[in-house]
Design a protein around this motif. Structure first.
Motif, PDB file in Angstrom:
ATOM      1  N   GLY A  14       0.964  -1.543  -0.113  1.00  0.00           N
ATOM      2  CA  GLY A  14      -0.144   0.104   0.517  1.00  0.00           C
ATOM      3  C   GLY A  14       0.408   1.490   0.002  1.00  0.00           C
ATOM      4  O   GLY A  14      -0.056   2.406  -0.702  1.00  0.00           O
ATOM      5  N   LEU A  15       1.970   1.475   1.146  1.00  0.00           N
ATOM      6  CA  LEU A  15       2.329   2.731   1.161  1.00  0.00           C
ATOM      7  C   LEU A  15       3.790   3.099  -0.605  1.00  0.00           C
ATOM      8  O   LEU A  15       3.797   3.401  -0.814  1.00  0.00           O
ATOM      9  CB  LEU A  15       3.618   2.415   2.443  1.00  0.00           C
ATOM     10  CG  LEU A  15       5.019   3.420   2.306  1.00  0.00           C
ATOM     11  CD1 LEU A  15       4.248   4.668   2.496  1.00  0.00           C
ATOM     12  CD2 LEU A  15       5.774   2.601   3.361  1.00  0.00           C
ATOM     13  N   GLN A  16       3.518   1.825  -1.216  1.00  0.00           N
ATOM     14  CA  GLN A  16       4.315   1.838  -2.761  1.00  0.00           C
ATOM     15  C   GLN A  16       4.001   2.195  -3.520  1.00  0.00           C
ATOM     16  O   GLN A  16       3.721   3.251  -4.069  1.00  0.00           O
ATOM     17  CB  GLN A  16       5.003   0.342  -3.508  1.00  0.00           C
ATOM     18  CG  GLN A  16       5.933   0.825  -4.233  1.00  0.00           C
ATOM     19  CD  GLN A  16       7.022   1.180  -4.208  1.00  0.00           C
ATOM     20  OE1 GLN A  16       8.164   0.757  -3.096  1.00  0.00           O
ATOM     21  NE2 GLN A  16       7.006   2.733  -4.495  1.00  0.00           N
ATOM     22  N   ARG A  17       2.098   1.883  -3.321  1.00  0.00           N
ATOM     23  CA  ARG A  17       1.105   2.033  -4.354  1.00  0.00           C
ATOM     24  C   ARG A  17       0.770   3.650  -4.575  1.00  0.00           C
ATOM     25  O   ARG A  17       1.012   4.247  -4.897  1.00  0.00           O
ATOM     26  CB  ARG A  17       0.478   1.678  -3.750  1.00  0.00           C
ATOM     27  CG  ARG A  17      -1.113   1.742  -5.024  1.00  0.00           C
ATOM     28  CD  ARG A  17      -2.596   0.623  -4.329  1.00  0.00           C
ATOM     29  NE  ARG A  17      -2.891   0.915  -3.087  1.00  0.00           N
ATOM     30  CZ  ARG A  17      -3.572   1.850  -2.893  1.00  0.00           C
ATOM     31  NH1 ARG A  17      -3.599   2.610  -3.678  1.00  0.00           N
ATOM     32  NH2 ARG A  17      -3.728   1.679  -1.601  1.00  0.00           N
ATOM     33  N   ARG A  18       0.921   4.444  -2.595  1.00  0.00           N
ATOM     34  CA  ARG A  18       1.077   5.934  -2.918  1.00  0.00           C
ATOM     35  C   ARG A  18       1.660   6.555  -2.784  1.00  0.00           C
ATOM     36  O   ARG A  18       1.918   7.451  -3.960  1.00  0.00           O
ATOM     37  CB  ARG A  18       0.368   6.217  -1.374  1.00  0.00           C
ATOM     38  CG  ARG A  18      -0.925   5.141  -1.154  1.00  0.00           C
ATOM     39  CD  ARG A  18      -1.420   5.729   0.667  1.00  0.00           C
ATOM     40  NE  ARG A  18      -1.125   4.795   2.035  1.00  0.00           N
ATOM     41  CZ  ARG A  18      -1.576   3.717   2.018  1.00  0.00           C
ATOM     42  NH1 ARG A  18      -1.688   3.384   1.466  1.00  0.00           N
ATOM     43  NH2 ARG A  18      -0.360   3.251   2.573  1.00  0.00           N
ATOM     44  N   ILE A  19       3.211   5.833  -2.546  1.00  0.00           N
ATOM     45  CA  ILE A  19       4.527   6.825  -3.305  1.00  0.00           C
ATOM     46  C   ILE A  19       3.900   6.850  -4.902  1.00  0.00           C
ATOM     47  O   ILE A  19       4.789   7.601  -5.786  1.00  0.00           O
ATOM     48  CB  ILE A  19       5.592   5.958  -2.659  1.00  0.00           C
ATOM     49  CG1 ILE A  19       5.689   6.315  -1.141  1.00  0.00           C
ATOM     50  CG2 ILE A  19       7.240   6.322  -3.971  1.00  0.00           C
ATOM     51  CD1 ILE A  19       6.869   5.417  -0.891  1.00  0.00           C
ATOM     52  N   ASP A  20       3.821   5.803  -5.892  1.00  0.00           N
ATOM     53  CA  ASP A  20       3.780   6.000  -7.385  1.00  0.00           C
ATOM     54  C   ASP A  20       2.861   6.400  -7.709  1.00  0.00           C
ATOM     55  O   ASP A  20       2.926   6.579  -8.738  1.00  0.00           O
ATOM     56  CB  ASP A  20       3.844   4.192  -7.833  1.00  0.00           C
ATOM     57  CG  ASP A  20       5.101   3.231  -6.972  1.00  0.00           C
ATOM     58  OD1 ASP A  20       6.112   4.097  -7.122  1.00  0.00           O
ATOM     59  OD2 ASP A  20       5.378   2.545  -7.654  1.00  0.00           O
ATOM     60  N   GLU A  21       1.397   6.704  -7.160  1.00  0.00           N
ATOM     61  CA  GLU A  21       0.282   7.598  -7.385  1.00  0.00           C
ATOM     62  C   GLU A  21       0.914   8.384  -7.432  1.00  0.00           C
ATOM     63  O   GLU A  21       0.267   9.398  -7.493  1.00  0.00           O
ATOM     64  CB  GLU A  21      -0.661   7.331  -6.465  1.00  0.00           C
ATOM     65  CG  GLU A  21      -1.183   5.216  -7.533  1.00  0.00           C
ATOM     66  CD  GLU A  21      -2.483   5.508  -5.836  1.00  0.00           C
ATOM     67  OE1 GLU A  21      -3.421   4.663  -6.680  1.00  0.00           O
ATOM     68  OE2 GLU A  21      -2.836   5.850  -4.842  1.00  0.00           O
ATOM     69  N   LEU A  22       1.356   9.355  -5.958  1.00  0.00           N
ATOM     70  CA  LEU A  22       1.524  10.621  -6.122  1.00  0.00           C
ATOM     71  C   LEU A  22       2.535  11.324  -7.018  1.00  0.00           C
ATOM     72  O   LEU A  22       2.684  12.511  -7.428  1.00  0.00           O
ATOM     73  CB  LEU A  22       2.295  10.942  -3.934  1.00  0.00           C
ATOM     74  CG  LEU A  22       2.091  12.289  -3.868  1.00  0.00           C
ATOM     75  CD1 LEU A  22       1.271  13.635  -4.509  1.00  0.00           C
ATOM     76  CD2 LEU A  22       2.348  12.284  -2.525  1.00  0.00           C
ATOM     77  N   ALA A  23       3.587  10.520  -7.460  1.00  0.00           N
ATOM     78  CA  ALA A  23       4.250  10.296  -8.197  1.00  0.00           C
ATOM     79  C   ALA A  23       3.936  10.654  -9.163  1.00  0.00           C
ATOM     80  O   ALA A  23       4.385  11.484 -10.711  1.00  0.00           O
ATOM     81  CB  ALA A  23       5.594   8.947  -8.087  1.00  0.00           C
ATOM     82  N   LEU A  24       2.701  10.226  -9.939  1.00  0.00           N
ATOM     83  CA  LEU A  24       2.323  10.382 -11.321  1.00  0.00           C
ATOM     84  C   LEU A  24       1.825  11.958 -11.536  1.00  0.00           C
ATOM     85  O   LEU A  24       1.436  12.297 -11.923  1.00  0.00           O
ATOM     86  CB  LEU A  24       0.902   9.193 -11.297  1.00  0.00           C
ATOM     87  CG  LEU A  24       1.256   7.899 -11.745  1.00  0.00           C
ATOM     88  CD1 LEU A  24       0.533   6.879 -11.852  1.00  0.00           C
ATOM     89  CD2 LEU A  24       2.494   8.292 -12.840  1.00  0.00           C
ATOM     90  N   ILE A  25       1.078  12.616  -9.763  1.00  0.00           N
ATOM     91  CA  ILE A  25       0.889  14.438 -10.692  1.00  0.00           C
ATOM     92  C   ILE A  25       1.772  15.012 -10.614  1.00  0.00           C
ATOM     93  O   ILE A  25       3.059  15.398  -8.884  1.00  0.00           O
ATOM     94  CB  ILE A  25       0.208  14.111  -8.683  1.00  0.00           C
ATOM     95  CG1 ILE A  25      -1.067  12.706  -8.766  1.00  0.00           C
ATOM     96  CG2 ILE A  25      -0.577  15.382  -9.157  1.00  0.00           C
ATOM     97  CD1 ILE A  25      -1.920  13.008  -7.464  1.00  0.00           C
ATOM     98  N   SER A  26       2.339  15.253 -11.490  1.00  0.00           N
ATOM     99  CA  SER A  26       3.448  16.603 -11.949  1.00  0.00           C
ATOM    100  C   SER A  26       2.755  16.737 -12.239  1.00  0.00           C
ATOM    101  O   SER A  26       2.191  16.366 -13.794  1.00  0.00           O
ATOM    102  CB  SER A  26       4.291  15.283 -11.899  1.00  0.00           C
ATOM    103  OG  SER A  26       5.227  15.928 -12.871  1.00  0.00           O
TER     104      SER A  26
END
Ligand code: GLV
Ligand code: MN
Ligand code: MN
Length: 417
Positions: A14-26
């Protein structure tokens, strides 16, 4: 492991998924992460952070400059809280871990404590600080400076970005209103503060140590240099007649390197990271140059010595070359010592978890530099690949991130008792 530590499980997936999802907001396509303060991406990033905080079961509040506070109310809510947090703004061409690990990792740390049945006595709070990065206004840690009262409201209100837009205008457009005075924390607001962050340097990876505990944060300073010379035709203006602003800037940049290398402290670092010239045409003598100097050290005496040399060199170069010089301080912050008691608790947690830790200096600045002015503070560092940061290749393994979050969770739990 001591029986005193509650067993917690960090949700790595879950933590990796959230880090990756936030990274897409760029503002730039993946793998680049760019989220400049109050840009469209920063605003969407904030929405993501609010959602993630609610998913972790935390209660939200935001202040007038956009610092976001996510709280787990303790059984004695009037006691000073235990704080954590970091930033989610990202410089142009950045990666996905700087700051983000300290926000989403702290949410997960608290969520894991909740799942374990732990009940805090002091409230636990995670902050997403506004504008840790200096990209928009040239000044880093804007939110934490205002929280700690180390920048005056007048100075904050006078900040302008490159397009001339003010902080007040931009924060209003992002939905933040109210007096900046209200951002300052009441005294004793935090009992203690612990920030989780990637190391942004090579030491932990090289030594094979999973956790760094920060004993000291180096003091950053930065300066704005405006040089006005005389332009003209690159073919027609003969060399003895020139007042070339770029060459004056080049000499000042070399003086920065010289002063940092000869300060007497291995921790003195000097950088000219911004250097613009006008008109910027191959056949025209540059009449204007604009530089920004970043000068840091873990000691004030050697930083001051280096600064004085740079300042004197700038005067000498400009008078010799007939250049008008404006030299302005943006910030000159002292280093911050970590709190020995908080450090000892974090180190004890590492040893009980069987995680080797190393006492470190933070050479990058962080919001903790300002939280340390108002609260006992330390930081937890985790390794990152090749020490890379502020570039898209920035990377930490989820194992290291989860270990950092676990140390953070147990440290906050101990501090809350
Ligand atoms: C923070 O990003 C720094 O420049 O140290
Ligand atoms: Mn950064
Ligand atoms: Mn950071």
């Amino acid at each position: 492991m001591s029986s005193e530590l509650t067993h917690i499980t960090i949700d790595r997936v879950g933590l990796q998924r959230r880090i990756d999802e936030l990274a897409l907001i760029s503002e730039a396509p993946a793998p680049v992460v760019t989220r400049v303060l109050f840009s469209e991406a920063d605003r969407r990033g904030r929405e993501y952070v609010r959602r993630a905080a609610r998913d972790a079961g935390l209660t939200l509040r935001e202040d007038a400059v956009g610092n976001i506070f996510a709280r787990w109310v303790g059984s004695e809510p009037d006691l000073p809280a235990v704080g954590s947090g970091s930033h989610t703004d990202a410089i142009p061409n950045a990666g996905r871990y700087d700051g983000v690990v300290g926000v989403l990792g702290a949410f997960e740390a608290l969520a894991a404590l909740k799942r374990s049945g732990f009940k805090p006595r002091r409230s636990l709070e995670v902050v997403m600080f506004t504008a840790e990065e200096p990209t928009r206004f040239g000044l880093g840690c804007l939110g934490s400076r205002l929280m700690a009262g180390t920048i005056s409201v007048e100075k904050a209100s006078s900040l302008r970005d490159r397009e001339g837009r003010s902080l007040d205008e931009l924060r209003a457009a992002a939905g933040y209103s109210g007096p900046l005075e209200s951002v300052r924390l009441p005294s004793g607001y935090y009992h203690s503060f612990v920030e989780l962050h990637i190391e942004q340097g090579p030491v932990l990876e090289r030594e094979g140590i999973p956790i760094g505990i920060v004993g000291h944060i180096a003091g950053p300073s930065s300066y704005r240099v405006k040089l006005l010379g005389e332009g003209g035709h690159a073919g027609a203006v003969l060399m003895p007649e020139r007042h070339d602003a770029m060459l004056a800037g080049a000499e000042i940049a070399l003086a920065v390197e010289r002063a940092a290398k000869s300060s007497g402290s291995p921790d003195t670092v000097g950088t000219v990271g911004v250097f613009r010239i006008e008109p910027g045409a191959v056949n025209s003598v540059p009449f204007r140059a604009y530089l920004e100097i970043d000068l840091r050290d873990s000691r004030m005496d050697t930083r001051t010595k280096a600064f004085e040399e740079i300042r004197a060199a700038a005067d000498e170069v400009c008078s010799r070359r007939g250049i008008h010089l404006e030299f302005e301080e943006i910030n000159a912050d002292p280093p911050a010592p970590g709190d020995q008691k908080t450090i000892a608790i974090a180190e004890q947690v590492c040893s009980e978890l069987g995680l080797k830790s190393l006492r470190m200096v933070s050479r990058a600045y962080h919001d903790s530099l300002f939280m340390a002015r108002v609260s006992p503070t330390t930081m937890i560092f985790i390794p990152c690949l090749n020490g890379w940061s502020h570039r898209p290749e920035e990377f930490s393994t989820i194992e290291h991130i989860a270990s950092g979050a676990e140390v953070l969770a147990h440290t906050m739990a101990r501090l809350s008792a």
